[in-house]
Design a protein around this motif. Structure first.
Motif, PDB file in Angstrom:
ATOM      1  N   GLU A 174       0.806  -1.213   0.000  1.00  0.00           N
ATOM      2  CA  GLU A 174       0.000   0.000   0.000  1.00  0.00           C
ATOM      3  C   GLU A 174       0.839   1.264   0.000  1.00  0.00           C
ATOM      4  O   GLU A 174       0.349   2.334  -0.365  1.00  0.00           O
ATOM      5  CB  GLU A 174      -0.912   0.006   1.222  1.00  0.00           C
ATOM      6  N   GLY A 175       2.085   1.154   0.426  1.00  0.00           N
ATOM      7  CA  GLY A 175       2.943   2.332   0.468  1.00  0.00           C
ATOM      8  C   GLY A 175       4.339   1.972   0.935  1.00  0.00           C
ATOM      9  O   GLY A 175       4.587   0.870   1.416  1.00  0.00           O
ATOM     10  N   TYR A 176       5.231   2.942   0.784  1.00  0.00           N
ATOM     11  CA  TYR A 176       6.613   2.761   1.233  1.00  0.00           C
ATOM     12  C   TYR A 176       7.231   4.135   1.397  1.00  0.00           C
ATOM     13  O   TYR A 176       6.745   5.139   0.889  1.00  0.00           O
ATOM     14  CB  TYR A 176       7.426   1.917   0.239  1.00  0.00           C
ATOM     15  N   GLY A 177       8.309   4.169   2.131  1.00  0.00           N
ATOM     16  CA  GLY A 177       9.051   5.401   2.357  1.00  0.00           C
ATOM     17  C   GLY A 177      10.427   5.054   2.849  1.00  0.00           C
ATOM     18  O   GLY A 177      10.812   3.872   2.868  1.00  0.00           O
ATOM     19  N   PRO A 178      11.181   6.047   3.272  1.00  0.00           N
ATOM     20  CA  PRO A 178      12.548   5.779   3.726  1.00  0.00           C
ATOM     21  C   PRO A 178      12.576   4.775   4.888  1.00  0.00           C
ATOM     22  O   PRO A 178      12.129   5.067   5.986  1.00  0.00           O
ATOM     23  CB  PRO A 178      13.054   7.150   4.176  1.00  0.00           C
ATOM     24  N   GLY A 179      13.017   3.562   4.593  1.00  0.00           N
ATOM     25  CA  GLY A 179      13.202   2.548   5.625  1.00  0.00           C
ATOM     26  C   GLY A 179      11.985   1.727   5.997  1.00  0.00           C
ATOM     27  O   GLY A 179      12.066   0.897   6.888  1.00  0.00           O
ATOM     28  N   PHE A 180      10.816   1.919   5.341  1.00  0.00           N
ATOM     29  CA  PHE A 180       9.641   1.150   5.731  1.00  0.00           C
ATOM     30  C   PHE A 180       8.756   0.817   4.530  1.00  0.00           C
ATOM     31  O   PHE A 180       8.847   1.423   3.475  1.00  0.00           O
ATOM     32  CB  PHE A 180       8.799   1.914   6.766  1.00  0.00           C
ATOM     33  N   PHE A 181       7.877  -0.174   4.759  1.00  0.00           N
ATOM     34  CA  PHE A 181       6.851  -0.564   3.788  1.00  0.00           C
ATOM     35  C   PHE A 181       5.533  -0.708   4.539  1.00  0.00           C
ATOM     36  O   PHE A 181       5.519  -1.100   5.700  1.00  0.00           O
ATOM     37  CB  PHE A 181       7.192  -1.911   3.137  1.00  0.00           C
ATOM     38  N   ARG A 182       4.420  -0.401   3.884  1.00  0.00           N
ATOM     39  CA  ARG A 182       3.095  -0.651   4.448  1.00  0.00           C
ATOM     40  C   ARG A 182       2.420  -1.696   3.567  1.00  0.00           C
ATOM     41  O   ARG A 182       2.183  -1.464   2.389  1.00  0.00           O
ATOM     42  CB  ARG A 182       2.252   0.610   4.529  1.00  0.00           C
ATOM     43  N   ILE A 183       2.148  -2.842   4.153  1.00  0.00           N
ATOM     44  CA  ILE A 183       1.571  -3.975   3.420  1.00  0.00           C
ATOM     45  C   ILE A 183       0.367  -4.475   4.197  1.00  0.00           C
ATOM     46  O   ILE A 183       0.493  -4.861   5.361  1.00  0.00           O
ATOM     47  CB  ILE A 183       2.611  -5.103   3.240  1.00  0.00           C
ATOM     48  N   GLY A 184      -0.785  -4.462   3.548  1.00  0.00           N
ATOM     49  CA  GLY A 184      -2.001  -4.938   4.198  1.00  0.00           C
ATOM     50  C   GLY A 184      -2.312  -4.206   5.490  1.00  0.00           C
ATOM     51  O   GLY A 184      -2.812  -4.804   6.429  1.00  0.00           O
ATOM     52  N   GLY A 185      -2.004  -2.919   5.556  1.00  0.00           N
ATOM     53  CA  GLY A 185      -2.284  -2.112   6.734  1.00  0.00           C
ATOM     54  C   GLY A 185      -1.223  -2.179   7.814  1.00  0.00           C
ATOM     55  O   GLY A 185      -1.304  -1.482   8.815  1.00  0.00           O
ATOM     56  N   GLN A 186      -0.203  -2.986   7.634  1.00  0.00           N
ATOM     57  CA  GLN A 186       0.856  -3.163   8.623  1.00  0.00           C
ATOM     58  C   GLN A 186       2.116  -2.445   8.148  1.00  0.00           C
ATOM     59  O   GLN A 186       2.536  -2.613   7.006  1.00  0.00           O
ATOM     60  CB  GLN A 186       1.142  -4.651   8.803  1.00  0.00           C
TER      61      GLN A 186
END
Length: 117
Positions: free
Chosen positions: A15-27
């Motif tokens: 669902e999204g990403y940014g510096p150092g992280f990913f958002r997958i299935g709300g997590q």
């Protein structure tokens, strides 16, 4: 125009990403990540080959996001995955996430492993 709702079943889209992280299935997951219909978890990077090999039985291709820029995969990693009978495609992590989401929405047997941007 007709809009159709996409059903992902057990797999979760990126669902999204940014510096150092990913958002997958709300997590939100910090650092490198693996996601497939079997679940989402952190990943140890290119040296964590067993985690990728474990996906081979239920996956036709694994997309590997190499971070913000496209990079060649280590030869040993590519050879081990091909020996396990799974295709592997390397691309920058944003492109890998988009490609994974499209093929996942088509019901394809895909998995994704990404290094953060």
């Amino acid at each position: 125009m007709r809009l159709n709702e996409i059903v992902f079943n057990d797999a979760k889209p990126v669902e999204g990403y940014g510096p150092g992280f990913f958002r997958i299935g709300g997590q939100v997951i910090q650092g490198a990540v693996i996601t497939a219909p079997s679940g989402t978890r952190t990943w140890g990077g290119f040296d964590d080959i067993p985690a990728l090999e474990a996906l081979a039985a239920h996956t036709d291709v694994i997309f590997i996001g190499t971070g913000s820029e496209i990079a060649h995969l280590p030869t040993g990693l590519r050879e081990q995955l091909e020996k396990a009978g799974v295709g592997v495609e390397a691309m920058a992590s944003p492109a890998a996430a988009r490609t994974y989401n499209v093929l996942l929405s088509e019901g394809r047997r895909v998995a994704l492993a990404m290094l953060p941007i």
